[in-house]
Design a protein around this motif. Sequence first.
Motif, PDB file in Angstrom:
ATOM      1  N   ILE A  39      -7.676  -0.170  33.024  1.00 16.32           N
ATOM      2  CA  ILE A  39      -6.901   0.988  32.080  1.00 16.32           C
ATOM      3  C   ILE A  39      -7.714   1.965  31.798  1.00 16.32           C
ATOM      4  O   ILE A  39      -8.818   1.724  30.899  1.00 16.32           O
ATOM      5  CB  ILE A  39      -6.108   0.343  30.914  1.00 16.32           C
ATOM      6  N   GLN A  40      -7.775   3.230  32.245  1.00 19.10           N
ATOM      7  CA  GLN A  40      -8.733   4.280  31.813  1.00 19.10           C
ATOM      8  C   GLN A  40      -7.824   5.132  31.005  1.00 19.10           C
ATOM      9  O   GLN A  40      -7.231   5.996  31.698  1.00 19.10           O
ATOM     10  CB  GLN A  40      -9.042   4.722  33.058  1.00 19.10           C
ATOM     11  N   PRO A  41      -7.770   5.414  29.551  1.00 19.57           N
ATOM     12  CA  PRO A  41      -7.087   6.397  29.227  1.00 19.57           C
ATOM     13  C   PRO A  41      -7.546   7.727  29.383  1.00 19.57           C
ATOM     14  O   PRO A  41      -8.671   7.907  29.677  1.00 19.57           O
ATOM     15  CB  PRO A  41      -7.312   5.826  27.564  1.00 19.57           C
ATOM     16  N   LEU A  42      -6.628   8.700  29.421  1.00 20.28           N
ATOM     17  CA  LEU A  42      -7.057  10.165  29.672  1.00 20.28           C
ATOM     18  C   LEU A  42      -6.174  10.878  28.547  1.00 20.28           C
ATOM     19  O   LEU A  42      -5.379  10.800  28.004  1.00 20.28           O
ATOM     20  CB  LEU A  42      -6.310  10.756  30.984  1.00 20.28           C
ATOM     21  N   ILE A  43      -7.283  11.608  27.936  1.00 21.63           N
ATOM     22  CA  ILE A  43      -6.743  12.673  26.683  1.00 21.63           C
ATOM     23  C   ILE A  43      -6.829  14.084  27.123  1.00 21.63           C
ATOM     24  O   ILE A  43      -7.717  14.428  27.732  1.00 21.63           O
ATOM     25  CB  ILE A  43      -7.757  12.393  25.477  1.00 21.63           C
TER      26      ILE A  43
END
Length: 80
Positions: A39-43
């Motif tokens: 899981i790679q969060p993107l902001i």
Amino acid sequence: MYRPMNQSRHCRQHGVQPIVCPPLCRYTDSFVQREVPYIQPLINVNRQHIVDVPRTYYEQINQTVIVPPNQMRPNRFRRF
């Protein structure tokens, strides 16, 4: 003890008792893919930059000036 049937018959014919070794294991490896989730969060950042832009506003000033009759200029377009 482990004795294959064909060896024991063959060895008894010659009068020699066979030596039985422990079985050897032979492995055949195979690999199966398995997905592992990362899981790679993107902001997302919305940036608004302020830029100064000149805009000119005009202020009107109305003046009433009284001109005496002797200082009036003649009007060329006036008909009498």
